[in-house]
Design an enzyme around this catalytic site. Structure first.
Site, short mmCIF file in Angstrom:
data_model
loop_
_atom_site.label_atom_id
_atom_site.label_comp_id
_atom_site.label_asym_id
_atom_site.label_seq_id
_atom_site.Cartn_x
_atom_site.Cartn_y
_atom_site.Cartn_z
CG ASP A 36 -2.24 0.76 0.93
OD1 ASP A 36 -2.16 1.94 0.55
OD2 ASP A 36 -3.32 0.16 1.05
CG ASP A 55 2.23 6.26 -6.23
OD1 ASP A 55 1.36 5.58 -6.84
OD2 ASP A 55 2.32 7.49 -6.35
CE1 TYR A 147 -13.76 3.85 -8.06
CE2 TYR A 147 -15.94 3.20 -8.81
CZ TYR A 147 -14.82 2.96 -8.04
OH TYR A 147 -14.76 1.83 -7.25
CE LYS A 151 -12.06 0.67 -9.25
NZ LYS A 151 -11.05 -0.19 -8.63
CB THR A 182 -14.36 0.35 3.00
OG1 THR A 182 -14.60 1.06 1.79
CG2 THR A 182 -14.52 -1.14 2.76
#
Ligand SMILES: NC(=O)c1ccc[n+]([C@@H]2O[C@H](COP(=O)([O-])OP(=O)(O)OC[C@H]3O[C@@H](n4cnc5c(N)ncnc54)[C@H](O)[C@@H]3O)[C@@H](O)[C@H]2O)c1
Length: 246
Positions: A36, A55, A147, A151, A182
């Site tokens: 991460d 990254d 977004y 995706k 989340t």
């Protein structure tokens, strides 16, 4: 122990879905390389667990994660690529080029970089890749055009790889989460929106099974797709969305 002795890289490992997926893979006997931007929140677990900061929009950092995995465990069996970012709901007229580029860099380009690095490391050996996309690609929501495009590209890329890599016995699949409980969920809300209220009135309401998806639901799907139980499953998109895509 469905993943015993196998080694997987899990990206987005410090995030909501990532943390739980790391734990599930360890429970199933896997060696886990958890990656991460920051791994400070991931505590030491066992000697079959390694953390690598990176990254993943940066070519050399993506390649470094794979190199560290090989160095630590000798070989690699697969990748669960979970890392991603949300888009704050924004009308298309107000989406800046910088914002578009930032979302594409993480949600699409990092998928390419990590998948390519892992495929190179697999060379002549079997393997499995799971890329996490989103149910919004088949059931869009207004204001999320960058977004959803980012995706959607990840899905097409994954399916193109699935056919390309089938002769090498490398399986490539996608998970489409529905709205999941989340910290990311609130990040899809428009500026100034009441996030807690939206969770109930918009996101939960949109799931026919009547509740938000939990990170464990995604982790269990990833375990299945990486296990031998899914040995004839490739190029598929598994909806873990409580029916949101229907
Ligand atoms: N939460 C939802 O409702 C939802 C719905 C559909 C799809 N998804 C997708 O599921 C995945 C996981 O989401 P989550 O809910 O766990 O979100 P999260 O924000 O909790 O976790 C995402 C993680 O990705 C990491 N990350 C972001 N950019 C990175 C980079 N450049 N390099 C390395 N790591 C990076 C973040 O640091 C974070 O830890 C994402 O790809 C997301 O788009 C989430």
């Amino acid at each position: 122990m469905r993943l015993s002795g196998k080694t997987y890289i899990i990206t987005g490992a410090a995030g909501g879905m990532g943390k739980v997926t790391v734990d599930r893979f360890l429970e199933e006997g896997a060696n886990v390389v958890a990656c991460d931007l920051s791994v400070a929140s991931l505590s030491e677990k066992s000697n079959n667990f390694l953390t690598v900061e990176g990254d993943l929009t940066k070519e050399e950092q993506a390649e470094n994660v794979v190199a560290q995995a090989i160095q630590a465990f000798g070989k690699l069996d697969g990748l669960v690529h979970i890392a991603g970012i949300a888009q704050k709901s924004t009308p298309i007229e107000d989406v800046t080029l910088d914002e578009w580029n930032r979302i594409i860099a993480i949600n699409t380009t990092a998928v390419f970089l990590m998948n390519r690095a892992v495929v190179k490391a697999l060379s002549d050996q079997e393997g499995v890749i799971v890329n996490v996309a989103s149910i919004s690609t088949v059931r869009p929501r207004p204001g999320l055009s960058s977004y959803i495009a980012s995706k959607g590209a990840a899905v097409s890329f994954s399916q193109a790889l699935a056919i390309e890599l089938a002769p090498k016995k490398v399986r490539v699949n996608v998970i489409h989460p529905g709205p999941s409980d989340t910290q990311m969920l609130g990040q899809f809300a428009a500026e100034g929106a009441d996030v807690d209220k939206m969770k109930d009135s918009v996101f939960k309401q949109s799931v026919p099974l009547g509740k938000l998806i939990e990170p464990i639901d995604i982790a269990n799907a990833a375990v299945y797709l990486c296990s031998d139980e899914a040995r004839m499953v490739t190029g598929t998109v598994l909806h873990v969305d409580g029916g949101r895509g229907l």
